[in-house]
Design an enzyme around this catalytic site. Structure first.
Site, PDB file in Angstrom:
ATOM      1  N   ILE A  80       0.860  -1.190   0.000  1.00 48.91           N
ATOM      2  CA  ILE A  80       0.000   0.000   0.000  1.00 48.91           C
ATOM      3  C   ILE A  80       0.898   1.242   0.000  1.00 48.91           C
ATOM      4  O   ILE A  80       1.863   1.319   0.762  1.00 48.91           O
ATOM      5  CB  ILE A  80      -0.909  -0.015   1.255  1.00 48.91           C
ATOM      6  N   HIS A 123      -1.938 -12.482   7.038  1.00 45.98           N
ATOM      7  CA  HIS A 123      -0.699 -13.059   6.508  1.00 45.98           C
ATOM      8  C   HIS A 123      -0.565 -14.493   7.016  1.00 45.98           C
ATOM      9  O   HIS A 123      -0.754 -14.746   8.210  1.00 45.98           O
ATOM     10  CB  HIS A 123       0.499 -12.212   6.952  1.00 45.98           C
TER      11      HIS A 123
HETATM   12  C1  GRF Z   1      -3.917 -15.954   2.066  1.00 47.71           C
HETATM   13  O1  GRF Z   1      -3.125 -17.023   2.508  1.00 47.71           O
HETATM   14  C2  GRF Z   1      -3.554 -14.693   2.788  1.00 47.71           C
HETATM   15  O2  GRF Z   1      -3.120 -14.899   4.094  1.00 47.71           O
HETATM   16  C3  GRF Z   1      -2.403 -14.161   1.953  1.00 47.71           C
HETATM   17  O3  GRF Z   1      -2.756 -14.473   0.641  1.00 47.71           O
HETATM   18  C4  GRF Z   1      -3.595 -15.610   0.595  1.00 47.71           C
HETATM   19  C5  GRF Z   1      -4.822 -15.213  -0.163  1.00 47.71           C
HETATM   20  O4  GRF Z   1      -5.677 -16.267  -0.440  1.00 47.71           O
HETATM   21  N1  GRF Z   1      -2.198 -12.762   2.215  1.00 47.71           N
HETATM   22  P1  GRF Z   1      -7.152 -15.976  -0.982  1.00 47.71           P
HETATM   23  O5  GRF Z   1      -7.024 -15.145  -2.249  1.00 47.71           O
HETATM   24  O6  GRF Z   1      -7.905 -15.262   0.086  1.00 47.71           O
HETATM   25  O7  GRF Z   1      -7.719 -17.329  -1.281  1.00 47.71           O
END
Ligand code: GRF
Length: 190
Positions: free
Chosen positions: A93, A109
């Site tokens: 961002i 995360h």
């Molecule tokens: C998730 O594991 C999230 O923690 C990370 O990116 C992945 C996204 O998965 N930041 P989705 O697009 O929500 O299925």
């Protein structure tokens, strides 16, 4: 009711978990907008299906990152969004959004930060053969996965764990943790 925007870049399973929680009346906020930087991402289909307006905008089609974020900001303002929820949004961002939404941008995360920030956190943890990894929800600052931590949940690595099984376990935790945290943030007084 507080309005939130979810930012996604890919599959959007975390976005879907939020949509489902809202549908089940487990979220006292409205998902007013889904912002996606990747035309063709599955998250867009999910938004269409849920009847949630989406802004699909590629930085490649903008003059600069500032211009890209200004266009997003305009839409956020029009939609009266109060909280930005990053869910698999694969971009840092920038100053434009950070200053407009200071302290009002959160991210999920798939590791126990500060361990394994950045890309492929699940793969990083798997390769490192840690015994415990997990999921972190945190506020967003200018760094990569560095903002103040709001919530964490641990996930144990089993002896016969594969990368795929670990990924499935992490996503399962994410899909419960994120709606819970967002609900808590939304139900707080301003
Ligand atoms: C998730 O594991 C999230 O923690 C990370 O990116 C992945 C996204 O998965 N930041 P989705 O697009 O929500 O299925």
């Amino acid at each position: 009711m507080k309005k939130i925007a979810v930012f996604a870049s890919g599959s959007g399973s975390n976005f879907q978990a939020l949509v489902d929680a809202a549908k089940a009346d487990q979220l006292s906020c409205e998902i007013a907008l889904m912002v996606c930087d990747k035309p063709g991402a599955f998250a867009i289909e999910r938004a269409d299906k849920a009847g949630i307006p989406s802004l699909v905008i590629s930085p490649k089609d903008c003059a600069s990152k500032v211009d890209y974020e200004k266009q997003i900001l305009q839409k956020l303002n029009e939609s009266e969004v109060e909280l930005i929820v990053l869910a698999g949004y694969m971009r840092l961002i920038g100053e434009t959004l950070l200053s407009a939404y200071e302290g009002r941008i959160v991210n999920i995360h798939p590791s126990l930060l500060p361990s394994f920030p950045g890309k492929d956190a699940i793969g990083q943890a798997f390769q490192a053969k840690v015994m415990i990894t997990g999921v972190t929800v945190h506020y967003v600052d200018e760094g990569m996965d560095t903002g103040p931590i709001i919530a964490q949940e641990a996930v144990k690595m089993d002896e016969n764990e594969t990368r795929e099984s670990l990924e499935a376990k992490i996503h399962q935790v994410e899909h419960l943790l994120y709606p819970n945290v967002i609900q808590k943030l939304c139900s707080r007084e301003k």
